[in-house]
Enzyme design. Structure first.
Site, short mmCIF file in Angstrom:
data_model
loop_
_atom_site.label_atom_id
_atom_site.label_comp_id
_atom_site.label_asym_id
_atom_site.label_seq_id
_atom_site.Cartn_x
_atom_site.Cartn_y
_atom_site.Cartn_z
CE1 TYR A 54 -7.42 5.23 9.97
CE2 TYR A 54 -9.02 6.80 9.10
CZ TYR A 54 -7.80 6.16 9.00
OH TYR A 54 -6.96 6.45 7.96
N GLY A 109 0.78 -1.23 0.00
CA GLY A 109 0.00 0.00 0.00
C GLY A 109 0.81 1.28 0.00
N GLY A 152 2.58 2.71 2.35
CA GLY A 152 3.91 2.57 2.93
C GLY A 152 4.92 2.02 1.95
#
Length: 263
Positions: free
Chosen positions: A153, A18, A20
């Site tokens: 979140y 993803g 990262g």
């Protein structure tokens, strides 16, 4: 403008896939020596192998659960110093507010917030002593548009944006910059998995589900689509560069115009 990070060491947390992984790839292509991290050795090894096929930079990895103090200590022991720290590791997932228990809140706090706090607290000291460094916290447009289905979140992403601004002030007058990066919905592994499950369940194509997701959940989007991990990574690579020396304490938005303000 040519970004060169030759001779710089970088750590990108949560970088086996993803956003990262895309950030790690971008930094490596700019010449940085990159350390990947993930929770399992197999995932780390797979990411290292994939990245070595895309760049000639020096790539290594550390397997550790950065949602724990022990995991952060293990990374610090393996890599005592770095010039660039990208606090990307994070978890997300929708859950009804009234059904979100204490353990879930604590888990999100530990992974999304405390991982970056612990690592930045260590690595920023070396950066300050050497008078050069780059620290980034991956926040989200959800820090500003708190999603009703993921209050737990959104809270963590607001927190890391606040920490980023505060740490930039702590390091005032140095050549160490600290910034928050605010992506919008991005075609990362986790998001694609979620949308693929929705497509299978509803008997629609992934493309149609993506378009409907943006229209229904982020109607203010100007680009009217999901961003790619590489588009987010481009901002991160710039913010890590020598050229971004006057960019600090900022919330750098890569959210496709979802947040309907100019500030």
């Amino acid at each position: 403008m040519k970004i060169e990070l030759n001779g710089k060491r970088a750590i990108v947390t949560g970088s086996t896939a993803g956003i990262g992984y895309a950030i790690a790839c971008g930094l490596a292509r700019a010449g940085a020596e990159v350390t990947l991290t993930g929770r399992t050795q197999s995932r780390v090894d797979q990411a290292i192998d994939a990245l070595r096929k895309e760049t000639s930079a020096q790539i290594s990895g550390v397997a550790a659960d950065l949602g724990t103090r022990a995991g952060c200590d293990a990374l610090i022991e393996a890599r005592p110093e770095t010039d660039i720290l990208i606090n990307n590791v994070g978890i997300f997932g929708p859950k009804d507010f009234f059904e979100t228990d204490d353990a879930t809140w604590q888990n999100f706090f530990d992974v999304n917030i405390m991982s970056g706090v612990r690592l930045s607290r260590h690595y920023a000291q070396g950066m300050k002593a050497r008078d050069w460094g780059r620290i980034q916290f991956l926040s989200s447009e959800s820090a500003l548009n708190i999603p009703s289905e993921m209050v737990h979140y959104g809270m963590t992403k607001s927190a890391v944006q606040s920490i980023s601004r505060g740490l930039a002030k702590v390091l005032a007058g140095t050549n160490v910059t600290v910034n928050a990066i605010l992506p919008g919905p991005t075609r990362s592994e986790g998001v694609v998995d979620m949308l693929t499950a929705m497509a299978d369940e509803q008997g629609e194509s992934l493309a149609d589900i993506e378009a409907r997701f943006v229209a229904e959940n982020r109607p203010s989007s100007i680009i009217q689509r999901l961003a790619t991990p590489e588009e987010v990574a481009n901002m991160c690579v710039y913010a890590a560069s020598e050229q971004a020396s006057a960019t600090t304490g900022a919330a750098l938005r890569v959210e496709g115009g979802i947040v309907d303000t100019m500030a």
